[in-house]
Design a protein around this motif. Structure first.
Motif, PDB file in Angstrom:
ATOM      1  N   ILE A  76       0.836  -1.198   0.000  1.00 30.81           N
ATOM      2  CA  ILE A  76       0.000   0.000   0.000  1.00 30.81           C
ATOM      3  C   ILE A  76       0.873   1.251   0.000  1.00 30.81           C
ATOM      4  CG2 ILE A  76      -1.705   1.289   1.326  1.00 30.81           C
ATOM      5  CD1 ILE A  76      -2.717  -1.412   2.387  1.00 30.81           C
ATOM      6  N   GLU A  77       1.933   1.202   0.789  1.00 28.42           N
ATOM      7  CA  GLU A  77       2.812   2.370   0.866  1.00 28.42           C
ATOM      8  C   GLU A  77       3.419   2.697  -0.493  1.00 28.42           C
ATOM      9  OE1 GLU A  77       3.018   4.466   3.280  1.00 28.42           O
ATOM     10  OE2 GLU A  77       1.507   3.151   4.182  1.00 28.42           O
ATOM     11  N   LYS A  78       3.727   1.664  -1.227  1.00 30.88           N
ATOM     12  CA  LYS A  78       4.412   1.870  -2.503  1.00 30.88           C
ATOM     13  C   LYS A  78       3.550   2.603  -3.524  1.00 30.88           C
ATOM     14  CE  LYS A  78       7.671  -1.938  -2.871  1.00 30.88           C
ATOM     15  NZ  LYS A  78       7.610  -3.302  -3.398  1.00 30.88           N
ATOM     16  N   GLN A  79       2.234   2.518  -3.362  1.00 31.61           N
ATOM     17  CA  GLN A  79       1.367   3.146  -4.346  1.00 31.61           C
ATOM     18  C   GLN A  79       1.406   4.664  -4.213  1.00 31.61           C
ATOM     19  OE1 GLN A  79      -0.225   2.228  -6.977  1.00 31.61           O
ATOM     20  NE2 GLN A  79       0.571   0.158  -6.684  1.00 31.61           N
ATOM     21  N   GLU A 110      -9.319  -7.178  -9.310  1.00 31.42           N
ATOM     22  CA  GLU A 110      -9.416  -5.813  -8.828  1.00 31.42           C
ATOM     23  C   GLU A 110      -8.071  -5.072  -8.885  1.00 31.42           C
ATOM     24  OE1 GLU A 110     -12.143  -4.385  -7.698  1.00 31.42           O
ATOM     25  OE2 GLU A 110     -11.347  -2.575  -6.733  1.00 31.42           O
ATOM     26  N   VAL A 111      -6.996  -5.729  -8.448  1.00 32.63           N
ATOM     27  CA  VAL A 111      -5.771  -4.948  -8.253  1.00 32.63           C
ATOM     28  C   VAL A 111      -4.638  -5.230  -9.229  1.00 32.63           C
ATOM     29  CG1 VAL A 111      -6.230  -4.728  -5.800  1.00 32.63           C
ATOM     30  CG2 VAL A 111      -4.716  -6.535  -6.602  1.00 32.63           C
ATOM     31  N   ARG A 112      -4.673  -6.368  -9.898  1.00 27.30           N
ATOM     32  CA  ARG A 112      -3.512  -6.698 -10.726  1.00 27.30           C
ATOM     33  C   ARG A 112      -3.293  -5.648 -11.810  1.00 27.30           C
ATOM     34  NH1 ARG A 112      -0.188 -11.165 -12.110  1.00 27.30           N
ATOM     35  NH2 ARG A 112      -0.586 -11.127 -14.317  1.00 27.30           N
ATOM     36  N   GLY A 113      -4.412  -5.102 -12.305  1.00 28.35           N
ATOM     37  CA  GLY A 113      -4.325  -4.108 -13.355  1.00 28.35           C
ATOM     38  C   GLY A 113      -3.385  -2.974 -13.018  1.00 28.35           C
ATOM     39  N   PHE A 114      -3.597  -2.317 -11.892  1.00 26.10           N
ATOM     40  CA  PHE A 114      -2.724  -1.169 -11.633  1.00 26.10           C
ATOM     41  C   PHE A 114      -1.399  -1.535 -10.990  1.00 26.10           C
ATOM     42  CE2 PHE A 114      -5.849  -1.082  -8.122  1.00 26.10           C
ATOM     43  CZ  PHE A 114      -5.033  -1.072  -7.016  1.00 26.10           C
ATOM     44  N   LEU A 115      -1.380  -2.700 -10.284  1.00 27.90           N
ATOM     45  CA  LEU A 115      -0.105  -3.086  -9.694  1.00 27.90           C
ATOM     46  C   LEU A 115       0.922  -3.393 -10.775  1.00 27.90           C
ATOM     47  CD1 LEU A 115      -1.030  -5.305  -6.651  1.00 27.90           C
ATOM     48  CD2 LEU A 115      -0.036  -3.031  -6.668  1.00 27.90           C
ATOM     49  N   LYS A 116       0.427  -3.945 -11.879  1.00 27.18           N
ATOM     50  CA  LYS A 116       1.368  -4.319 -12.931  1.00 27.18           C
ATOM     51  C   LYS A 116       1.834  -3.123 -13.755  1.00 27.18           C
ATOM     52  CE  LYS A 116       1.955  -8.013 -15.137  1.00 27.18           C
ATOM     53  NZ  LYS A 116       1.744  -8.978 -16.220  1.00 27.18           N
ATOM     54  N   THR A 117       1.134  -2.013 -13.641  1.00 23.52           N
ATOM     55  CA  THR A 117       1.531  -0.833 -14.391  1.00 23.52           C
ATOM     56  C   THR A 117       2.832  -0.276 -13.816  1.00 23.52           C
ATOM     57  OG1 THR A 117      -0.786  -0.341 -14.448  1.00 23.52           O
ATOM     58  CG2 THR A 117       0.693   1.352 -15.263  1.00 23.52           C
ATOM     59  N   ARG A 118       3.724   0.076 -14.681  1.00 26.08           N
ATOM     60  CA  ARG A 118       4.965   0.646 -14.158  1.00 26.08           C
ATOM     61  C   ARG A 118       5.021   2.133 -14.431  1.00 26.08           C
ATOM     62  NH1 ARG A 118       8.141  -4.099 -16.364  1.00 26.08           N
ATOM     63  NH2 ARG A 118       6.427  -5.313 -15.582  1.00 26.08           N
ATOM     64  N   ASN A 146      -5.747   7.323  -4.923  1.00 26.87           N
ATOM     65  CA  ASN A 146      -6.936   6.580  -5.327  1.00 26.87           C
ATOM     66  C   ASN A 146      -6.664   5.079  -5.279  1.00 26.87           C
ATOM     67  OD1 ASN A 146      -9.301   5.800  -6.429  1.00 26.87           O
ATOM     68  ND2 ASN A 146      -8.857   6.549  -8.506  1.00 26.87           N
ATOM     69  N   PHE A 147      -5.526   4.694  -5.857  1.00 22.13           N
ATOM     70  CA  PHE A 147      -5.149   3.279  -5.865  1.00 22.13           C
ATOM     71  C   PHE A 147      -4.847   2.782  -4.462  1.00 22.13           C
ATOM     72  CE2 PHE A 147      -3.411   3.752 -10.429  1.00 22.13           C
ATOM     73  CZ  PHE A 147      -4.707   3.723 -10.897  1.00 22.13           C
ATOM     74  N   LYS A 148      -4.295   3.656  -3.687  1.00 15.96           N
ATOM     75  CA  LYS A 148      -3.939   3.297  -2.318  1.00 15.96           C
ATOM     76  C   LYS A 148      -5.154   2.770  -1.567  1.00 15.96           C
ATOM     77  CE  LYS A 148      -0.027   5.463  -0.274  1.00 15.96           C
ATOM     78  NZ  LYS A 148       0.609   6.658   0.180  1.00 15.96           N
ATOM     79  N   THR A 149      -6.229   3.551  -1.640  1.00 19.97           N
ATOM     80  CA  THR A 149      -7.431   3.114  -0.915  1.00 19.97           C
ATOM     81  C   THR A 149      -8.003   1.848  -1.541  1.00 19.97           C
ATOM     82  OG1 THR A 149      -8.504   4.806  -2.210  1.00 19.97           O
ATOM     83  CG2 THR A 149      -8.263   5.223   0.151  1.00 19.97           C
TER      84      THR A 149
END
Lengths: 158, 1161
Positions: free
Chosen positions: B1106-1109, B1153-1161, B1113-1116
């Protein structure tokens, strides 16, 4: 049982360097003599001479000492020469400056007439282990009057 | 927000943005052109990839699409839109989702006349993919808007180009929704399935109608104009779309089980798994499609369209291969295979009319056959004729032979079968005339027509044997068959090039020929008998004077053909006498006159002549012998020494006298034993008198002898035959049989041991095996006791002897059956010490070592389940010594050689050895699962799991990560590991540190393999490990103890426990790496217990993420998702099935839900 039964007598000193064996029974990973060189077979295929002829074997083999590739075609019912390949393990005692190794035989004497390989990589493989102070056993392969180190084993500090 | 929601128009971009956009465009254009000229492609790819992976690149992409002059850049921009939209879909605003699709659609419509078709089809497929991605969330009204636009385009109101684009879009859409062609979206299969269902039920038919309308709108233009017009392109696209829609599987339109019943009552067979070369998909769209396909005169239009255009371009040969002609023919062929509920069951004529209409259209392509084939030989394209054959195949697939034959009668004085026979006869003639090697139209046509016959004729076989062809059809089949035989015999004598094809190579084709022959047995069996005796006579006449090669080859082919006609391939099942042969020849009362008996006897008589040395040298060439042996094997399996109940099959014709004489002639009271004796003598001859003929020997051992002993009743007869005794004697004592190659050697030993079943008692069987193998075992014992073993063993002749004996022991071991188990156990027991000694002396002779290991593997496999406790202990001790000796020889060994081939060989040999050792361990494991011994479980003295772990302990150091790259070894290793961890996790905990960490290092390695199976096994292993630990902990035990707790090394560095490490790895794997969605459930099963074991670490890792985001918006979102993952669905902290299921569901949602933005660099 039949009179052809095998008797296991130890071979006398003048044991032959090669034995005849039917071509059809020589398989991949076996040995064969091609052009008077001892080789290891890496590929065997059979084909026929003409449609209704007899089978023949096509050997692709690698000279066990020089690593040259050799090929031969022999009717599969004929005999081929198979080399008598012997392997002996010795403990490596020393590597001398002039490229000879000193080996310890089973009965406690030393064997000093074997030269290190000329190839740099092989040389390196042997030397590096030895320089690290490991206890090394080398396996010496001999056939048809030639011999060479062909494997190396780290038996670890005792 | 993204500049898409307001539809078209690109205004409102600030100057700064504009500069930014322009520079992006410039960079992409540059990268594209670099890739094209192949200068620094890595950097260029990286540039493009960065566009694909950047968050929300839509504006830039849009800018590029609208402004770039470089087509490739536009292509890449479209690809980037797809990539990022699929990735970010779950957090795009609803308006943006729609906006992206309408932008893509608008773009292709606007640029419909652009010359860079590939950009347009890319954009259109992007639109299709996005539409599918949002399919389940869009409201019907939203979809309506899109499809209204598409429909308008397809109707042609915006011109031909736009019309084409519309059709093209639907094509992409349909292929996107069809499971085999859909693209991956990282979503569960369920999603794709729902989309498919929705499309099929609500849209597919409309699409088809739109395509029909579009096609109709351009038809007249095409027919009237005299040159190629742009309408053709649209027409071709619509035909393709219709073809594609009919290719749909229609799983939801068949109306459940009722449909499958209807399929039968319509006289349509379910498509049984025939191995056909030509693909023929049955089209079953269901009743609702009747109006579109049948009552709307759609077929009539299509046929008319094709024939009028064909007529117009009659003089221009190339037209037949034009895309539009090809598509039209494809669609026609496809409509031929229409079946199922679409034809109302109360209106049988409807289907016949439909097929008749199609046949009328197809007829000019294939009839009259001779004229057509002549035209093709003179240079016309053969594609139309081949499509005609395909149409026949399709019709044949959906009809019975009688209906098939009737179809043509209203148009021609003969039936369809006659046409089929004439057509194929023509093709065979052409094949005969030009026997060139190159693949020509006639090859293809022959295969398709052959498939048609197969389809028609197998349908009869299944229906009980009474539905024979109509008389005219039988006649047609008979004449076709004689033509085929003629051509086969001629072909074999002509082409010298591939004469060495083995017996089984032509199997498939000959199998189809046999079906044709069996359709007309009354004519074909006598015909074959006559042909055979003619040829044999010719051989004898010319003996010694004429070169027999040609005749030999003809006899060879004849034997193969006759073998196929008389008997079916058993494939492990009892092969029945073919129905046709059983139920025909009703007027025969005496066995000697039964055509099948006559034919069989004449061949056996001919084969018997090979026993004569002189005949053998002049006639029976090795190749001819192969055919003889093959024939005898196949024939004897079906006819020799039949046992009444099992070979008769269920047949109503039981009482026919002709049938009775066919069955009794070769049984034990009649000629059976006599023929069996001949067969055994022929086998011995082929093994001893054809030195070095490997193929022949293998055929004799595997096909003939092995098939004989597989039948129990034959074993009884075999053991009473002198010839069989001779064979066994020769095996034990004769040196010539030592010359057989290794597999034959093994198979022969197996066969002879299996035949011991024929002894009257178990004791006698054991004694038989003992006598048979005594010589082998004693020779090994003698050798190993020899004082000079070390030198002796290296002699080539001894190596060969040892190899032979080991192969034979292995063969015998693999033939272990309850009846002979004792003898084989003792056989193995007596060579245990010799085996260990030989393992020592042959340590450098890898070929022998492998044989040794394989023998032990097979022997243990056969024996273990029968052994009593003390015997098990002996065997296990033996295996452990074997493992230890092997390991001590090979640890730290390096092969030195200049030859890379030899080095690779050495590596492969090592791999094979290890694989054998792993198999040995797996077999040992099986003792815990299958145990026939009389001991009760309590007396079990050996703890198998400990033994196997000990074994693993010995061999894991040999298994390097390098060796695990061999897929089979990798598979064996990980299946053993996962099995062990799942069944005996407690033993793993007791392993010492080195062994434990080695095992887990390999698991870690396995997790990163590409192979889904391997990863699955590793995940299962992890699950087992973690759940074991968790459960033990809860029960107050130590579980994995120090392995899990982590430790601080002497340098003060803390090494975290094994479970923590895997939790980290697995989370990283799930969130950031690429993997198949199939793995998610298994991964969930592993992750769940890991989280329970290490809740604190899991919290920490979650917070870290979570901190890394950067984006609040993505954080929450991430925080919520993590929260939901472990709490929703009433997930509790016990490891039961229900909780596993819940967690699987949670994890799936979490990843979407989350893989989409986590994978974005």
């Amino acid at each position: 049982m039949s009179d052809e039964e095998h008797h296991f007598e130890s071979s006398d000193a003048g044991a032959s360097k090669t034995y005849p064996q039917q071509a059809g029974t020589i398989r991949k990973n076996g040995y064969i003599v091609i052009k008077n060189r001892p080789c290891k077979v890496v590929e065997v295929s059979t084909s026929k001479t003409g449609k209704h002829g007899h089978a023949k074997c096509h050997f692709v083999a690698i000279d066990i000492f020089t690593s040259k590739k050799l090929e031969d075609i022999v009717p599969s019912s004929h005999n081929c020469d198979v080399p008598h390949v012997n392997r002996t393990d010795y403990q490596l005692i020393d590597i001398s400056e002039d490229g000879y190794v000193s080996l310890l035989t089973d009965n406690g004497s030393t064997k000093d007439d074997l030269k290190l390989p000329n190839d740099d990589t092989l040389l390196q493989q042997i030397k590096s282990g030895f320089d690290d102070g490991k206890d090394l056993v080398v396996s010496v392969m001999s056939a048809m009057g030639e011999e060479q180190i062909n494997a190396l084993k780290d038996i670890g500090p005792k | 927000m993204l500049g898409f929601s307001n539809g078209s128009g690109g205004g409102g971009v600030g100057a700064e943005d504009l500069a930014q956009l322009q520079s992006t465009m410039r960079a992409i254009e540059l990268a594209c052109s670099y890739i094209q000229i192949n200068s620094n492609p890595v950097a260029a790819e990286a540039t493009i990839l960065s566009l694909h992976q950047s968050p929300q690149p839509y504006k830039a992409c849009r800018y590029i699409l609208e402004n770039s002059q470089v087509a490739n850049a536009r292509f890449q921009a479209a690809a980037a839109i797809r990539e990022s939209a699929i990735r970010e879909w779950s957090f795009l605003a609803t308006d943006d989702k729609g906006g992206l699709i309408s932008f893509c659609l608008g773009y292709v419509m606007q640029h419909a006349n652009s010359s860079e078709g590939y950009v347009l089809s890319k954009v259109s497929s992007v639109a299709a993919q996005l539409m599918k991605r949002g399919w389940l969330e869009f409201t019907p009204a939203q979809k309506e808007v899109f499809f209204y636009q598409i429909n308008q385009a397809i109707l042609g109101s915006h011109g031909l180009d736009v019309q084409f684009i519309g059709v093209n879009f639907l094509e992409s859409l349909v292929s996107e929704f069809s499971p085999s062609t859909s693209s991956a979206m990282g979503l569960p299969r369920e999603f794709h399935e729902n989309c498919r269902k929705s499309l099929e039920q609500n849209f597919l038919k409309s699409f088809y109608q739109w395509a029909q309308d579009a096609a109709l709108s351009v038809t007249s233009k095409i027919i009237e104009s005299h040159s190629s017009v742009p309408e053709v392109k649209v027409c071709n696209a619509t035909l393709r779309l219709m073809h594609q829609i009919l290719n749909w599987e229609f799983p939801y339109s068949k109306g459940g089980t009722r449909a499958s019943i209807n399929v039968f009552s319509d006289g349509i067979r379910p498509d049984n798994a025939l191995s056909r070369k030509t693909e023929c998909v049955i089209v079953q769209p269901g009743a609702s499609w009747c109006d579109v396909l049948l009552s709307s005169s759609h077929v009539g239009w299509l046929i008319n369209f094709y024939s009028s255009v064909r007529q117009k371009f009659d003089l221009e040969g190339y037209w037949l291969d034009c895309p539009v002609a090809v598509s039209a023919r494809k669609l026609i062929v496809q409509l031929c295979s229409l079946a199922g509920e679409i034809f109302p069951s109360n209106n049988v004529q409807m289907r016949d009319q439909h097929l008749l209409l199609l046949l009328t259209g197809v007829l000019p392509w294939i009839d009259p056959p001779d004229v057509i084939s002549k035209e093709i030989e003179e240079g016309r394209s053969g594609s139309e004729m081949i499509d005609g054959c395909r149409a026949l195949l399709s019709i044949g697939t959906v009809t019975t032979p009688v209906v098939f034959d009737q179809l043509l009668r209203s148009l021609r004085p003969f039936g369809t079968l006659t046409l089929l026979s004439m057509l194929m006869g023509e093709v065979v003639k052409v094949l005969m005339a030009n026997s060139t090697d190159e693949e020509t139209w006639s090859y293809e046509a022959r295969d398709i027509l052959l498939d048609t016959w197969t389809t028609l004729l197998t349908s009869m076989d299944g229906s009980g044997g009474n539905a024979w062809l109509p008389p005219e059809g039988i006649h047609a089949a008979a004449s076709l068959f004689s033509l085929i035989v003629e051509s086969e015999l001629k072909a074999t004598t002509e082409d010298d090039a591939d004469c060495l094809a083995s017996v089984s190579a032509m199997d498939e084709r000959l199998g189809s020929y046999a079906l044709i022959a069996r359709a007309a047995v009354d004519a074909t069996i006598p015909f074959l008998a006559k042909l055979f005796s003619d040829h044999v006579a010719r051989l004898h006449q010319g003996r010694g004077t004429v070169d027999p090669t040609e005749t030999l080859e003809e006899v060879y082919s004849l034997l193969l053909i006759i073998g196929h006609v008389l008997a079916d391939e058993g494939e492990g099942e009892t092969a029945l006498v073919p129905d046709a042969l059983q139920s025909h020849f009703v007027d025969v009362v005496e066995a000697n006159n039964h055509p099948v008996v006559v034919l069989s006897s004449s061949i056996i008589k001919f084969a018997e002549q090979c026993l004569d040395a002189e005949m053998r040298s002049s006639i029976f060439s090795p190749r001819l012998m192969e055919a003889v042996i093959w024939f005898l094997a196949r024939w004897s399996f079906t006819y020799l020494l039949l046992v009444e109940e099992c070979n008769l099959g269920s047949n109503k014709l039981q009482s026919l006298p002709s049938r009775a004489c066919l069955f009794t002639y070769f049984n034990e009271h009649n000629q059976g034993k006599f023929v069996l004796d001949i067969i055994v003598r022929i086998s011995l001859t082929s093994l001893t008198s054809y030195p070095g003929e490997k193929d022949l020997q293998e055929l004799t051992c595997f096909q003939l002898l092995h098939a004989l002993v597989r039948r129990r009743n034959i074993c009884f007869h075999l053991l009473s035959l002198d010839s069989w005794r001779n064979l066994a004697n020769a095996f034990a004592n004769d040196k010539t049989l030592f010359l057989l190659n290794s597999v034959s050697q093994r198979s022969l030993a197996q066969t002879l041991v299996l035949s011991a079943y024929g002894m009257r008692s178990s004791d006698a069987s054991n004694q038989y095996v003992k006598d048979l193998m005594a010589h082998m075992t004693s020779s090994l014992v003698d050798l190993s006791n020899s004082s000079d073993l070390k030198n002796l063993a290296q002699q080539p002749d001894i190596i060969m002897l040892v190899s032979c004996v080991l192969e034979r022991l292995r063969g015998a071991a693999s033939a272990t059956e309850p009846r002979t188990q004792r003898a084989i156990y003792e056989m193995g027991l007596s060579v245990m010490n010799p085996v260990l000694r030989l393992l020592e002396v042959y340590k450098h002779e890898s070929a022998v070592i492998y044989l040794l290991l394989k023998f032990v593997v097979d022997w243990v496999d056969g024996q273990l389940s029968y052994l009593e406790a003390h015997e098990t202990a002996v065997v296990i001790n033996f295996c452990m010594s074997l493992l230890q000796i092997y390991s001590s020889h090979n640890i730290g060994k390096i092969s030195l050689s200049l030859s890379s081939t030899l080095l690779n060989e050495a590596k492969t040999e090592k791999y094979k050895d290890l694989r054998a050792l792993l198999q040995l361990l797996s077999h040992l494991c099986s003792k815990d699962m299958v145990d026939f011994s009389s001991d009760s479980i309590e007396t079990q003295s050996t703890n198998i799991s400990q033994v196997v772990y000990f074994g693993l302990h010995i061999i894991t150091p040999l298994i390097t990560l390098e060796l695990l790259k061999y897929p089979k070894l990798c598979f064996d290793y990980f299946s053993l590991i996962s099995h062990m961890l799942e069944v005996y996790p407690e033993t793993l905990a007791q392993l010492n540190n080195d062994a434990f960490s080695h095992v887990l290092t390999t698991v870690d390695f396995g997790l990163h393999q590409q192979d889904v199976d391997i990863v699955t096994m590793c995940l299962r292993a992890l699950k087992a490990l973690a759940s074991y630990h968790y459960k033990e902990k809860n029960a107050g035990n130590s579980g994995l103890g120090s392995h899990a707790a982590g430790h601080t090394d002497p340098n003060g560095v803390f090494h975290e426990g094994i479970l923590s490490r895997f939790l980290r790895t697995l989370l990283h794997f799930l969130l950031f790496e690429d993997y198949s969605t199939d793995l998610v459930s298994t991964a969930a099963d592993a992750l769940f217990p890991l989280i329970l074991c290490e809740p604190n670490l899991y919290q920490g890792l979650g917070n870290e993420l979570i901190e890394k985001q950067a984006n609040p918006n993505f954080k929450t979102r991430l925080a919520n998702a993590l929260q939901v993952l472990t709490t929703s669905n009433q997930l509790s902290s016990s490891l039961d099935r229900l909780n596993y299921q819940r967690f699987r569901k949670n994890l799936n949602n979490f990843l979407v839900e989350v893989r989409g933005f986590l994978k974005t660099r």
